[in-house]
Write a protein that holds these residues in place. Structure first.
Motif, PDB file in Angstrom:
ATOM      1  N   GLU A 130       0.555 -14.297 -16.224  1.00 46.10           N
ATOM      2  CA  GLU A 130       1.936 -14.516 -16.674  1.00 46.10           C
ATOM      3  C   GLU A 130       2.926 -13.916 -15.677  1.00 46.10           C
ATOM      4  OE1 GLU A 130       2.443 -16.434 -19.075  1.00 46.10           O
ATOM      5  OE2 GLU A 130       0.763 -16.276 -20.462  1.00 46.10           O
ATOM      6  N   LYS A 131       4.098 -14.514 -15.611  1.00 45.07           N
ATOM      7  CA  LYS A 131       5.169 -14.007 -14.741  1.00 45.07           C
ATOM      8  C   LYS A 131       6.180 -13.175 -15.537  1.00 45.07           C
ATOM      9  CE  LYS A 131       3.754 -16.201 -11.022  1.00 45.07           C
ATOM     10  NZ  LYS A 131       2.399 -16.525 -11.492  1.00 45.07           N
ATOM     11  N   GLU A 132       6.045 -13.194 -16.869  1.00 45.13           N
ATOM     12  CA  GLU A 132       7.019 -12.516 -17.724  1.00 45.13           C
ATOM     13  C   GLU A 132       6.344 -12.079 -19.018  1.00 45.13           C
ATOM     14  OE1 GLU A 132      11.438 -13.859 -18.525  1.00 45.13           O
ATOM     15  OE2 GLU A 132      10.119 -14.889 -19.948  1.00 45.13           O
ATOM     16  N   THR A 133       6.750 -10.926 -19.512  1.00 44.73           N
ATOM     17  CA  THR A 133       6.353 -10.460 -20.838  1.00 44.73           C
ATOM     18  C   THR A 133       7.545  -9.716 -21.430  1.00 44.73           C
ATOM     19  OG1 THR A 133       4.647  -9.304 -22.095  1.00 44.73           O
ATOM     20  CG2 THR A 133       5.256  -8.330 -19.970  1.00 44.73           C
ATOM     21  N   GLY A 134       7.295  -8.738 -22.278  1.00 48.16           N
ATOM     22  CA  GLY A 134       8.422  -8.004 -22.854  1.00 48.16           C
ATOM     23  C   GLY A 134       7.989  -7.143 -24.014  1.00 48.16           C
ATOM     24  N   LYS A 154      12.969  -8.965 -22.445  1.00 49.05           N
ATOM     25  CA  LYS A 154      12.032  -9.504 -21.469  1.00 49.05           C
ATOM     26  C   LYS A 154      11.792  -8.526 -20.314  1.00 49.05           C
ATOM     27  CE  LYS A 154      13.176 -14.330 -22.444  1.00 49.05           C
ATOM     28  NZ  LYS A 154      13.717 -15.593 -21.901  1.00 49.05           N
ATOM     29  N   GLU A 155      10.634  -8.666 -19.668  1.00 48.08           N
ATOM     30  CA  GLU A 155      10.288  -7.854 -18.496  1.00 48.08           C
ATOM     31  C   GLU A 155       9.495  -8.709 -17.519  1.00 48.08           C
ATOM     32  OE1 GLU A 155       9.981  -4.732 -15.858  1.00 48.08           O
ATOM     33  OE2 GLU A 155      11.173  -4.755 -17.706  1.00 48.08           O
ATOM     34  N   GLU A 156       9.928  -8.726 -16.267  1.00 48.06           N
ATOM     35  CA  GLU A 156       9.218  -9.481 -15.232  1.00 48.06           C
ATOM     36  C   GLU A 156       7.872  -8.831 -14.934  1.00 48.06           C
ATOM     37  OE1 GLU A 156       9.657 -10.535 -10.447  1.00 48.06           O
ATOM     38  OE2 GLU A 156      11.113  -9.225 -11.438  1.00 48.06           O
ATOM     39  N   ILE A 157       6.858  -9.656 -14.701  1.00 40.55           N
ATOM     40  CA  ILE A 157       5.574  -9.168 -14.206  1.00 40.55           C
ATOM     41  C   ILE A 157       5.501  -9.488 -12.716  1.00 40.55           C
ATOM     42  CG2 ILE A 157       3.062  -9.300 -14.372  1.00 40.55           C
ATOM     43  CD1 ILE A 157       3.358 -10.209 -17.245  1.00 40.55           C
ATOM     44  N   LYS A 158       5.436  -8.463 -11.892  1.00 41.67           N
ATOM     45  CA  LYS A 158       5.415  -8.652 -10.438  1.00 41.67           C
ATOM     46  C   LYS A 158       4.014  -9.037  -9.962  1.00 41.67           C
ATOM     47  CE  LYS A 158       9.035  -5.174 -10.163  1.00 41.67           C
ATOM     48  NZ  LYS A 158       9.311  -3.760  -9.852  1.00 41.67           N
ATOM     49  N   HIS A 159       3.953  -9.634  -8.781  1.00 40.07           N
ATOM     50  CA  HIS A 159       2.685 -10.163  -8.252  1.00 40.07           C
ATOM     51  C   HIS A 159       1.616  -9.088  -8.101  1.00 40.07           C
ATOM     52  CE1 HIS A 159      -0.162 -12.456  -5.919  1.00 40.07           C
ATOM     53  NE2 HIS A 159      -0.091 -11.568  -4.940  1.00 40.07           N
ATOM     54  N   ASP A 161       1.674  -6.057  -9.845  1.00 37.99           N
ATOM     55  CA  ASP A 161       1.639  -5.135 -10.984  1.00 37.99           C
ATOM     56  C   ASP A 161       0.212  -4.938 -11.479  1.00 37.99           C
ATOM     57  OD1 ASP A 161       4.217  -4.225 -11.466  1.00 37.99           O
ATOM     58  OD2 ASP A 161       4.752  -5.906 -12.773  1.00 37.99           O
TER      59      ASP A 161
END
Length: 306
Positions: A130-134, A154-159, A161
């Motif tokens: 996923e590219k995003e969670t939260g 929301k929170e971005e998931i970095k490549h 992470d």
């Protein structure tokens, strides 16, 4: 403005910032419910939970029942006369507990519900690429993680992470969301939105040791996400020369490699170790062989001839 009497329920470090944020913003946390002290380490000394340590620091009464349905505990809980309960990283509650307060019991969950209901939402979001969670706050009801949504962030998931990186960011973002939720409840002005189940739902079941074994027949990026989603704990593993090998940090390389099968490995014996996948290989950077400490690849190769 409603006068809130809060019972806070949580156990690990993930639940500490939310508790401290409520205390520092002068909310009345009348008691904390956490796991019983447990033997830990070689000496099997009794260890307290991070949430208990925080509660003791602020002189808040601590409840540690072994049975959440026992009549004695239920009476003790009622005695605090709480009108709101908050759950952050705690065990499943019986209805007699979550239905007790007048306002209800809300939970902080580390995903954008209804996606990733279950015990390990942060892990599975990374594992699935996923590219995003939260984070979400929602009121508890019978079915797990299905109650009405109050707020989400929301929170971005970095490549690159790992679970460790994302865990810390969601822990701190979650604390702010818990505060926002309690402030809205205190004012009596807060949303309660049904979860939208008209979509394909991805679940987040509990992770076991067998879950963590790497399948090298997968594409490189899938294996890379799998490693990230389990690092540093419980850690993805494979076998190397008959020993269990945990992999913590790696880099994906998508490249056609002839005469190598998925699961084969190559090393120059000095600076690199590659495990081959369905469409390339994983370049291993940090690892831990059975019986040894975690280390970088060069240190590992100095002590292990492959």
């Amino acid at each position: 403005m409603q006068d809130l009497r809060i019972i806070y329920m949580g156990t690990p470090d993930f639940a500490v910032p939310s508790l401290e944020t409520l205390i520092k913003n002068d909310f009345n946390v009348v008691a904390v419910l956490t796991a019983p002290d447990r033997p830990k380490g070689r000496g099997q000394q009794l260890a307290t939970s991070p949430v208990k340590d925080c509660a003791v620091k602020y002189n808040i009464p601590v409840l540690q029942p072994t049975n959440l349905k026992s009549p004695e505990f239920i009476e003790e809980l009622k005695g605090y006369n709480a009108n709101l309960q908050i759950v952050v990283a705690f065990r499943m509650l019986p209805e007699v507990v979550w239905d007790m307060p007048e306002i209800g019991t809300f939970n902080l969950h580390a995903s954008l519900l209804p996606q990733y209901r279950g015990a390990a939402p942060i892990n599975w979001a990374i594992i699935n690429g996923e590219k995003e969670t939260g984070v979400s706050t929602f009121f508890l009801k019978h079915e797990i993680d299905t109650g009405k949504i109050i707020f989400q962030e929301k929170e971005e998931i970095k490549h690159d992470d790992t679970i460790g990186d994302l865990y810390v960011r969601l822990m701190n973002k979650g604390a702010k969301l818990v505060l926002k939720t309690v402030q809205a409840i205190q004012k009596g002005d807060y949303p309660q939105v049904d979860q939208n189940e008209d979509q394909e739902l991805k679940n987040a079941p509990k992770i076991f040791r067998e879950t963590c074994e790497i399948d090298w027949n997968q594409p490189t990026n899938k294996v890379y996400d799998f490693v990230r989603g389990l690092s540093p704990y419980p850690a993805a593993w494979t076998k190397l020369d008959g020993k269990n090998l945990k992999i913590y940090i790696s880099e994906p390389v998508i490249k056609e490699v002839k005469s190598k099968n998925p699961g084969d490995f190559y090393s120059d014996g000095k600076t690199n170790l590659h495990f081959f996948t369905a469409d390339g290989y994983l370049d291993i950077k940090e690892l831990q062989i059975e019986g040894k400490k975690r280390m970088g690849i060069e240190e590992f190769l100095r002590g292990n001839k492959l």
